[in-house]
Each structure stands twice: as structure tokens, then as C-alpha cells.
Scaffold this motif. Structure first.
Motif, short mmCIF file in Angstrom:
data_model
loop_
_atom_site.label_atom_id
_atom_site.label_comp_id
_atom_site.label_asym_id
_atom_site.label_seq_id
_atom_site.Cartn_x
_atom_site.Cartn_y
_atom_site.Cartn_z
N PHE A 261 9.42 12.69 -92.01
CA PHE A 261 7.99 12.78 -91.72
C PHE A 261 7.28 13.60 -92.79
N GLY A 262 7.92 14.68 -93.22
CA GLY A 262 7.36 15.49 -94.30
C GLY A 262 7.23 14.71 -95.59
N ALA A 263 8.24 13.85 -95.88
CA ALA A 263 8.18 13.02 -97.08
C ALA A 263 7.07 11.98 -96.97
N LEU A 264 6.92 11.40 -95.76
CA LEU A 264 5.88 10.39 -95.54
C LEU A 264 4.49 10.98 -95.76
N LEU A 265 4.31 12.23 -95.36
CA LEU A 265 3.02 12.90 -95.53
C LEU A 265 2.83 13.48 -96.93
#
Length: 331
Positions: A261-265
């Protein structure tokens, strides 16, 4: 190589297995409750002590969590918003999924414990410590922990009621208990920060002991009632194995999901590390008191089993992956 005494070898090994001293304390509490559960006339006394300990725990949490840092950290809306979203939406859905998946194989109250796990806020000290060890944004981690716990005190019971259906209905009496035992002491602690916070910060060792004692007492009283009600007669090796397997899958999805999720954001790496530990860890410090407030003691002990296992496993997993993340960042 000269022969080393056994303690010199065993202690570092135990430190790797149990990176947080609270893990063996919880294990000892469960064992003690299994062998010597509180019974009979001692039950009301033990419940009174547990309630007093919970009130003290939330009062100290209110004193500790700094309002000014919380307000300052809200400006990093992308990180703080994503932590709130993952902790209370993503993890709640994972917990609901685990409940539905295990319900055909486990007692209903035990399966419900997975949903209860999912709606809890993050840890405070261990998430921040893991973030620091991994090279994360420590200041943002402190703020995230504060915001998640402030939100969790109010939102977790409502979220549980919304997702659990009839099993999660909160009566007027239960709502009043939550307000009086959890929320009111927390608010009073926030109001008393001006006078008490310097003393609490100066005596961190003492307040940590008080915190952990309060949690251990709540777990002991709840688990004692579950033992008296026959928890070990109701659970066999297959069901215990299912709990451990489900927790292992949850850990994989929660830590992996938070990192993805951190990578997606497209968060900066330090913020991504902060999101990982703030989003995927769950707090027994809120879970044990909340279960004792929402459920009768015998049911509370069964509902707590998944979060007890998850809490101990997350500390061990975090202690393993945090140094690895730090080393990877330096390559």
C-alpha cells in the motif's frame, strides 16, 4: 573457542525469540490463568482490580499522548490518512475475512476474535521502536500511533458493532462502561497533561511496569473465566492449529499489504516503513481492556485468543524484519 556458560548462550537466543519482554509475560499470564484461574468469591474482587487497572492504563495513555505532536503530524495527511485507512478499513476487512473463513471450523466466539483483532488500533511503543530500528520516519510514527489510538478508543467499538452483526451489538450498559472505563479516563489524562506529563515521561520505567501489569491483569481475569468455562475442553489440537495458521496468514497479508500500500501511494521509504508497522501491528493494550468491557469474562477470554497470538507473533516478526529493512536501505 572457549566454552561459554549456558546463560551466556541462552539469553541472546531468547532475546531473538522474544525481542519484547512482554511476550514471555503474556505467555506466563496465560499459563498461570490455565493452572490457577480465579474462581468463586474471588471473581468480583479480581474483576474490580482489573477494572481499576484498565482505568489507570487509559488515564496514563491520555497523559502520555502529546496533543501538540498529534496536531503537527496531521499535516502529513498522506501518511497519516493511509495509516488510518489501512488500520481501520484494510485490517478490519482482513479480520472479517479471517472470521468468515474460520467460522466453520472454530467455536463462534473464537472466530469472532479475528474480527475483533482487525478493528483494534496499532501499538504505540513497539510500532515506533520497530520503525526507528528499520530507518523509518520516527516522528511520524509517534504521531501515527497517537492518532490511531485516539481514533481507536472511540471508533473500534463502533466498527466492531457495525461488522459483527448481532454478535457485536453494543447495549446501553456496555456503551456506558466503554465511556466510563476507557474514554473518560483517557480524556481526563489528556486534560491533566500539563501537570502530570513531565512526571510520567521522567518515570518511564515505572509507568511501563504499570501499563504491562494492567494489561496482564485484564488478560488474566478474562482468560481465567474462559478456563473455568472450559476453553481447553472446547479446543483441540486441530482448532489451536487453525488459529495459529490463520494468524500466520493474517500476518503475511497485513505486513505485505501495508508495504504494498505504501508503494502504491508512492510514499518516501521512511514514511513507507512507518506505515508498515503502524498499519500492520495491533494493540493488546487496547484489545484486552476493550474485550473486558464489551463481553462477559468467559466470552472475553475466548475472543482474546487471536489477538494474543497475533500480538506475540507481530513483535517477533517486527524484530526480525526491521534490521533487514535498515540494512537494505544502506546498500
Amino acid at each position: 573457542m572457549p566454552n561459554q556458560p549456558l546463560p551466556a548462550i541462552a539469553l541472546p537466543m531468547l532475546a531473538h525469540i522474544f525481542p519484547d519482554r512482554f511476550v514471555p509475560i503474556l505467555l506466563a499470564t496465560i499459563l498461570f490463568a490455565s493452572l490457577l484461574p480465579v474462581r468463586g468469591a474471588a471473581v468480583p474482587v479480581a474483576q474490580g482490580v482489573s477494572t481499576a487497572a484498565i482505568v489507570l492504563l487509559f488515564f496514563l495513555n491520555g497523559v502520555r499522548l502529546p496533543r501538540d505532536e498529534v496536531l503537527h503530524g496531521i499535516r502529513n495527511w498522506k501518511l497519516q490518512g493511509s495509516a488510518l485507512l489501512f488500520c481501520f478499513v484494510g485490517m478490519a476487512l482482513l479480520g472479517l475475512g479471517a472470521q468468515l473463513a474460520t467460522a466453520p471450523f472454530l467455536p463462534a466466539t473464537l472466530a469472532l476474535g479475528f474480527l475483533f483483532l482487525g478493528i483494534l488500533p496499532s501499538t504505540v511503543q513497539s510500532a515506533t521502536a520497530a520503525s526507528s530500528m528499520a530507518g523509518g520516519n520516527v516522528a511520524a510514527s509517534v504521531v501515527a500511533a497517537a492518532l490511531l489510538n485516539l481514533t481507536g478508543v472511540m471508533a473500534s467499538p463502533l466498527l466492531f458493532a457495525a461488522l459483527a452483526g448481532s454478535a457485536g451489538e453494543i447495549s446501553g450498559a456496555a456503551a456506558l462502561r466503554i465511556a466510563l472505563i476507557l474514554l473518560l479516563p483517557f480524556i481526563v489524562g489528556q486534560l491533566a497533561q500539563r501537570w502530570l506529563r513531565p512526571w510520567v515521561l521522567k518515570h518511564k520505567g515505572l509507568t511501563t511496569i504499570m501499563d504491562r501489569t494492567a494489561i496482564a491483569v485484564a488478560v488474566y481475569v478474562a482468560f481465567s473465566a474462559a478456563v473455568v468455562a472450559g476453553i481447553w475442553d472446547q479446543l483441540d489440537g486441530r482448532e489451536i492449529g487453525i488459529v495459529f495458521g490463520a494468524v500466520a496468514i493474517l500476518l503475511t497479508l497485513s505486513f505485505g499489504g501495508a508495504w504494498a500500500f505504501g508503494a502504491l501511494l508512492k510514499l518516501a521509504r521512511p514514511d513507507r516503513i512507518t506505515l508498515l508497522f503502524a498499519g500492520a501491528q495491533k494493540s493488546i493494550a487496547v484489545g484486552a481492556p476493550l474485550a473486558a468491557t464489551l463481553f462477559p469474562p468467559a466470552i472475553a477470554g475466548m475472543v482474546l485468543v487471536p489477538i494474543l497470538v497475533y500480538h506475540m507473533a507481530q513483535l517477533i516478526l517486527s524484530a526480525w524484519i526491521a534490521p533487514a529493512l535498515n540494512r537494505a536501505d544502506q546498500v
